[in-house]
Design an enzyme around this catalytic site. Structure first.
Site, PDB file in Angstrom:
ATOM      1  N   LYS A   1      27.821  21.812 -10.515  1.00 55.58           N
ATOM      2  CA  LYS A   1      27.712  20.759  -9.627  1.00 55.58           C
ATOM      3  C   LYS A   1      28.691  20.389  -9.176  1.00 55.58           C
ATOM      4  O   LYS A   1      29.914  20.715  -9.857  1.00 55.58           O
ATOM      5  CB  LYS A   1      27.108  19.548 -10.694  1.00 55.58           C
ATOM      6  CG  LYS A   1      25.641  19.737 -11.108  1.00 55.58           C
ATOM      7  CD  LYS A   1      25.141  18.698 -11.791  1.00 55.58           C
ATOM      8  CE  LYS A   1      23.772  18.755 -12.402  1.00 55.58           C
ATOM      9  NZ  LYS A   1      22.904  19.828 -11.613  1.00 55.58           N
TER      10      LYS A   1
ATOM     11  N   TYR B   1      20.906  13.165  -6.688  1.00 57.72           N
ATOM     12  CA  TYR B   1      20.127  14.041  -5.963  1.00 57.72           C
ATOM     13  C   TYR B   1      19.877  13.739  -4.815  1.00 57.72           C
ATOM     14  O   TYR B   1      19.848  12.613  -4.115  1.00 57.72           O
ATOM     15  CB  TYR B   1      18.735  14.087  -6.683  1.00 57.72           C
ATOM     16  CG  TYR B   1      18.459  14.448  -7.962  1.00 57.72           C
ATOM     17  CD1 TYR B   1      17.816  15.498  -8.335  1.00 57.72           C
ATOM     18  CD2 TYR B   1      18.821  13.604  -9.069  1.00 57.72           C
ATOM     19  CE1 TYR B   1      17.873  15.799  -9.868  1.00 57.72           C
ATOM     20  CE2 TYR B   1      18.513  13.689 -10.333  1.00 57.72           C
ATOM     21  CZ  TYR B   1      18.249  14.850 -10.972  1.00 57.72           C
ATOM     22  OH  TYR B   1      18.060  15.161 -11.989  1.00 57.72           O
TER      23      TYR B   1
ATOM     24  N   HIS C   1      17.810  20.221  -8.035  1.00 60.71           N
ATOM     25  CA  HIS C   1      18.735  19.829  -9.028  1.00 60.71           C
ATOM     26  C   HIS C   1      19.935  18.733  -8.374  1.00 60.71           C
ATOM     27  O   HIS C   1      20.191  19.059  -7.318  1.00 60.71           O
ATOM     28  CB  HIS C   1      19.466  21.213  -9.519  1.00 60.71           C
ATOM     29  CG  HIS C   1      18.680  21.986 -10.367  1.00 60.71           C
ATOM     30  ND1 HIS C   1      18.140  21.842 -11.650  1.00 60.71           N
ATOM     31  CD2 HIS C   1      17.844  23.125  -9.922  1.00 60.71           C
ATOM     32  CE1 HIS C   1      17.302  22.901 -12.087  1.00 60.71           C
ATOM     33  NE2 HIS C   1      17.229  23.582 -11.024  1.00 60.71           N
TER      34      HIS C   1
END
Length: 184
Positions: free
Chosen positions: A161, A122, A130
């Protein structure tokens, strides 16, 4: 500058407990270390319970003199904690180099097991943002297969991601390879 006191903790099996609630809030607020007992999505100001640290973050905090760890009233050294970590984590030494690198750079690092990788990283912390990065640790000798890259890419794009291969070069240096998927 006055040195802060090391926060007392207790090693219980394969976890480290911060029993004092004020100390628990302090440790958690230093970078989202640990998990407050019974609080799945804690906010710093709401923490009023003990804190559970896993071994890897405990070692990092111990090496940085943030905590002191005891077991059966005996002090646990960083070397002893590292040895325990080696028994708990597959290929711990190379994973710890990567963990340390991200933490030293100011990132928040948590287990990536739910994403099928070593770490979720993070920028600001759980509950604030997120994790934008999924990190898998490799050594230079590990094969990176096309199937592995496709699987990682599909998973990373599904959960929005960036997939990062982290390859320790030495005890302090890590090479990073980032894989991005985009539509033309």
């Amino acid at each position: 500058m006055a040195k802060r006191r090391a926060i007392p903790c207790e090693l219980v099996e394969n976890r480290v407990m911060v029993w004092d609630r004020d100390d628990a809030k302090t440790v958690f607020s230093m970078g989202y270390y640990g998990k407050p007992v019974g609080m799945p999505k804690p906010k710093i100001e709401e923490i009023d319970v003990p804190l559970v640290l896993d071994l890897i973050e405990s070692l990092y905090l111990l090496e940085n003199d943030v905590i002191k760890v005891t077991m059966a009233r005996r002090r646990v050294s960083a070397q002893q904690m590292a040895q325990m970590c080696r028994g708990q984590y597959h290929e711990f030494d190379k994973k710890y180099i990567v963990y340390k690198k991200f933490r030293d750079l100011g990132y928040i690092v948590s287990s990536g097991i739910k994403f099928g990788c070593d770490f979720a990283v993070y920028e600001n912390g759980p509950g604030i943002d997120h994790a934008p990065y999924m990190v898998h640790v490799y050594s230079r000798a590990d094969p990176v297969t096309s199937t592995g890259v496709v699987l990682a890419g599909r998973l990373a794009s599904t959960v929005r991601k960036q997939f990062i291969l982290a390859i320790p070069r030495s005890s302090k240096n890590v090479d990073f390879v980032s894989l991005d998927w985009w539509k033309a």
